[in-house]
Motif scaffolding. Structure first.
Motif, PDB file in Angstrom:
ATOM      1  N   VAL A 122      -2.399   0.672  48.550  1.00 12.78           N
ATOM      2  CA  VAL A 122      -1.754   0.401  47.271  1.00 12.78           C
ATOM      3  C   VAL A 122      -1.229   1.673  46.634  1.00 12.78           C
ATOM      4  O   VAL A 122      -0.064   1.782  46.272  1.00 12.78           O
ATOM      5  N   TYR A 123      -2.094   2.668  46.494  1.00 13.45           N
ATOM      6  CA  TYR A 123      -1.706   3.889  45.801  1.00 13.45           C
ATOM      7  C   TYR A 123      -1.322   5.021  46.740  1.00 13.45           C
ATOM      8  O   TYR A 123      -0.816   6.044  46.300  1.00 13.45           O
ATOM      9  N   ASN A 124      -1.616   4.865  48.012  1.00  9.75           N
ATOM     10  CA  ASN A 124      -1.276   5.872  49.016  1.00  9.75           C
ATOM     11  C   ASN A 124      -1.893   7.227  48.667  1.00  9.75           C
ATOM     12  O   ASN A 124      -1.230   8.262  48.666  1.00  9.75           O
ATOM     13  N   VAL A 125      -3.175   7.208  48.325  1.00 14.00           N
ATOM     14  CA  VAL A 125      -3.885   8.438  47.988  1.00 14.00           C
ATOM     15  C   VAL A 125      -5.115   8.538  48.874  1.00 14.00           C
ATOM     16  O   VAL A 125      -5.554   7.576  49.493  1.00 14.00           O
ATOM     17  N   SER A 126      -5.697   9.720  48.902  1.00 16.77           N
ATOM     18  CA  SER A 126      -6.891   9.961  49.697  1.00 16.77           C
ATOM     19  C   SER A 126      -8.127   9.625  48.886  1.00 16.77           C
ATOM     20  O   SER A 126      -8.210   9.934  47.695  1.00 16.77           O
ATOM     21  N   SER A 127      -9.104   8.980  49.521  1.00 20.13           N
ATOM     22  CA  SER A 127     -10.344   8.622  48.837  1.00 20.13           C
ATOM     23  C   SER A 127     -11.425   9.674  49.011  1.00 20.13           C
ATOM     24  O   SER A 127     -12.537   9.495  48.525  1.00 20.13           O
ATOM     25  N   GLU A 128     -11.141  10.765  49.703  1.00 19.65           N
ATOM     26  CA  GLU A 128     -12.125  11.823  49.914  1.00 19.65           C
ATOM     27  C   GLU A 128     -12.067  12.805  48.756  1.00 19.65           C
ATOM     28  O   GLU A 128     -11.795  13.992  48.908  1.00 19.65           O
ATOM     29  N   TRP A 129     -12.333  12.299  47.552  1.00 11.44           N
ATOM     30  CA  TRP A 129     -12.242  13.139  46.362  1.00 11.44           C
ATOM     31  C   TRP A 129     -13.418  14.096  46.260  1.00 11.44           C
ATOM     32  O   TRP A 129     -13.308  15.153  45.650  1.00 11.44           O
ATOM     33  N   ASN A 130     -14.570  13.732  46.858  1.00  8.95           N
ATOM     34  CA  ASN A 130     -15.727  14.610  46.741  1.00  8.95           C
ATOM     35  C   ASN A 130     -15.540  15.910  47.513  1.00  8.95           C
ATOM     36  O   ASN A 130     -16.051  16.961  47.124  1.00  8.95           O
ATOM     37  N   ILE A 131     -14.784  15.864  48.614  1.00 10.02           N
ATOM     38  CA  ILE A 131     -14.523  17.091  49.373  1.00 10.02           C
ATOM     39  C   ILE A 131     -13.652  18.042  48.556  1.00 10.02           C
ATOM     40  O   ILE A 131     -13.899  19.251  48.480  1.00 10.02           O
ATOM     41  N   LYS A 136     -12.829  23.139  45.271  1.00  9.47           N
ATOM     42  CA  LYS A 136     -12.058  23.764  44.200  1.00  9.47           C
ATOM     43  C   LYS A 136     -12.841  23.670  42.900  1.00  9.47           C
ATOM     44  O   LYS A 136     -13.840  22.964  42.806  1.00  9.47           O
ATOM     45  N   SER A 137     -12.353  24.373  41.887  1.00 11.03           N
ATOM     46  CA  SER A 137     -12.996  24.309  40.579  1.00 11.03           C
ATOM     47  C   SER A 137     -12.676  22.983  39.895  1.00 11.03           C
ATOM     48  O   SER A 137     -11.796  22.231  40.329  1.00 11.03           O
ATOM     49  N   ASN A 138     -13.390  22.717  38.793  1.00  8.11           N
ATOM     50  CA  ASN A 138     -13.203  21.448  38.093  1.00  8.11           C
ATOM     51  C   ASN A 138     -11.801  21.311  37.516  1.00  8.11           C
ATOM     52  O   ASN A 138     -11.155  20.266  37.638  1.00  8.11           O
ATOM     53  N   ILE A 139     -11.323  22.374  36.879  1.00  5.11           N
ATOM     54  CA  ILE A 139     -10.002  22.318  36.246  1.00  5.11           C
ATOM     55  C   ILE A 139      -8.910  22.199  37.301  1.00  5.11           C
ATOM     56  O   ILE A 139      -7.943  21.440  37.141  1.00  5.11           O
ATOM     57  N   GLU A 140      -9.062  22.931  38.402  1.00  4.66           N
ATOM     58  CA  GLU A 140      -8.055  22.864  39.465  1.00  4.66           C
ATOM     59  C   GLU A 140      -8.032  21.484  40.117  1.00  4.66           C
ATOM     60  O   GLU A 140      -6.958  20.935  40.400  1.00  4.66           O
ATOM     61  N   THR A 141      -9.202  20.908  40.335  1.00  8.16           N
ATOM     62  CA  THR A 141      -9.263  19.569  40.925  1.00  8.16           C
ATOM     63  C   THR A 141      -8.659  18.525  40.000  1.00  8.16           C
ATOM     64  O   THR A 141      -7.912  17.640  40.433  1.00  8.16           O
ATOM     65  N   LEU A 142      -8.966  18.630  38.709  1.00  4.60           N
ATOM     66  CA  LEU A 142      -8.402  17.686  37.743  1.00  4.60           C
ATOM     67  C   LEU A 142      -6.887  17.802  37.676  1.00  4.60           C
ATOM     68  O   LEU A 142      -6.168  16.795  37.632  1.00  4.60           O
ATOM     69  N   GLY A 143      -6.381  19.033  37.676  1.00  5.97           N
ATOM     70  CA  GLY A 143      -4.935  19.227  37.647  1.00  5.97           C
ATOM     71  C   GLY A 143      -4.249  18.700  38.894  1.00  5.97           C
ATOM     72  O   GLY A 143      -3.188  18.066  38.814  1.00  5.97           O
ATOM     73  N   LEU A 144      -4.858  18.934  40.055  1.00  4.02           N
ATOM     74  CA  LEU A 144      -4.272  18.428  41.296  1.00  4.02           C
ATOM     75  C   LEU A 144      -4.258  16.904  41.336  1.00  4.02           C
ATOM     76  O   LEU A 144      -3.291  16.291  41.800  1.00  4.02           O
ATOM     77  N   CYS A 145      -5.325  16.288  40.846  1.00  4.62           N
ATOM     78  CA  CYS A 145      -5.376  14.818  40.856  1.00  4.62           C
ATOM     79  C   CYS A 145      -4.375  14.217  39.881  1.00  4.62           C
ATOM     80  O   CYS A 145      -3.686  13.246  40.195  1.00  4.62           O
ATOM     81  N   LYS A 149      -1.314  13.257  42.787  1.00  4.94           N
ATOM     82  CA  LYS A 149      -1.585  11.919  43.308  1.00  4.94           C
ATOM     83  C   LYS A 149      -1.405  10.839  42.252  1.00  4.94           C
ATOM     84  O   LYS A 149      -0.954   9.735  42.547  1.00  4.94           O
ATOM     85  N   TYR A 150      -1.782  11.151  41.017  1.00  2.00           N
ATOM     86  CA  TYR A 150      -1.746  10.138  39.959  1.00  2.00           C
ATOM     87  C   TYR A 150      -0.700  10.474  38.899  1.00  2.00           C
ATOM     88  O   TYR A 150      -0.873  10.160  37.725  1.00  2.00           O
ATOM     89  N   ILE A 151       0.397  11.107  39.309  1.00  2.87           N
ATOM     90  CA  ILE A 151       1.396  11.544  38.343  1.00  2.87           C
ATOM     91  C   ILE A 151       2.091  10.358  37.685  1.00  2.87           C
ATOM     92  O   ILE A 151       2.379  10.371  36.485  1.00  2.87           O
ATOM     93  N   TYR A 152       2.343   9.284  38.446  1.00  2.00           N
ATOM     94  CA  TYR A 152       3.032   8.128  37.872  1.00  2.00           C
ATOM     95  C   TYR A 152       2.146   7.413  36.849  1.00  2.00           C
ATOM     96  O   TYR A 152       2.611   7.046  35.756  1.00  2.00           O
ATOM     97  N   MET A 153       0.881   7.223  37.194  1.00  2.00           N
ATOM     98  CA  MET A 153      -0.034   6.586  36.243  1.00  2.00           C
ATOM     99  C   MET A 153      -0.271   7.470  35.026  1.00  2.00           C
ATOM    100  O   MET A 153      -0.416   6.974  33.900  1.00  2.00           O
TER     101      MET A 153
END
Length: 205
Positions: A122-131, A136-145, A149-153
């Motif tokens: 459906v969203y064409n994203v990776s579910s391996e978010w824990n890796i 990466k750091s928290n802020i970097e991971t949040l920014g990347l997500c 991946k979730y730019i449209y939403m």
């Protein structure tokens, strides 16, 4: 039992109990105070999960802004000791539907196979978010997500909030015709000779 796991169950139990108290109390002020307790314990759970940035953000946004706003509105509206008598039977159907949807989402999260297929198809994203979280750091991971991946939403949510802000401002603006308003452009273009008059009282008398 590990200390982090023990603290997690402790804070989670307080969250569940406080959430039930929020919807069961008839005093609105006490409900808001228990809602603040829910937010605080939720931040503690997020800290246990080692996502400190989201925990601090949760405290600033929810406890520092939204909960204080709720408490301020409740006290301004003077409903501190208001009693709301209603029948719970009329909300059973809607509550059951919402509860079923919520439990379905919870099962989708825990069932990694269904979640992986759903996110990839459906969203064409990776579910391996824990890796990505631990690499990466928290802020970097949040920014990347958010911005990849979730730019449209994210953009849709931003547009909804913008429309809500514009709608709230439009509904609260009241144009009153009998109030004198200052027109700066008209004042600037006025001619000095046409607006200032000299009256000689001695000659007129």
């Amino acid at each position: 039992m590990h200390l982090n796991l023990l603290l997690f169950y402790c804070f989670a139990s307080i969250i569940i109990l406080s959430s039930y108290i929020v919807i069961s109390l008839k005093n609105s002020v006490f409900s808001v105070l228990f809602l603040v307790l829910v937010f605080l314990n939720t931040s503690a759970v997020i800290i246990i999960l080692e996502v400190e940035f989201l925990a601090i953000l949760f405290l600033i946004v929810y406890v520092g802004a939204i909960a204080v706003l709720f408490l301020f509105v409740v006290m301004i509206l003077n409903i501190k000791f208001s009693e709301f008598y209603y029948s719970m039977s009329q909300y059973i159907l809607m509550g059951s539907i919402l509860g079923f949807i919520f439990l379905t989402q919870i099962f989708l999260v825990f069932d990694t196979g269904i979640l992986a297929d759903f996110t990839k198809n459906v969203y064409n994203v990776s579910s391996e978010w824990n890796i990505e979280l631990y690499s990466k750091s928290n802020i970097e991971t949040l920014g990347l997500c958010l911005y990849t991946k979730y730019i449209y939403m994210f953009c849709i949510a931003a547009m909804i909030l913008l429309i809500a802000i514009i709608g709230a401002i439009t509904l609260t603006i009241h144009q009153r015709g009998y109030v004198k308003r200052q027109d700066v452009s008209t004042q600037v273009i006025r001619n000095f000779k046409d607006t200032v008059y000299y009256i000689d009282k001695l000659s007129s008398s």
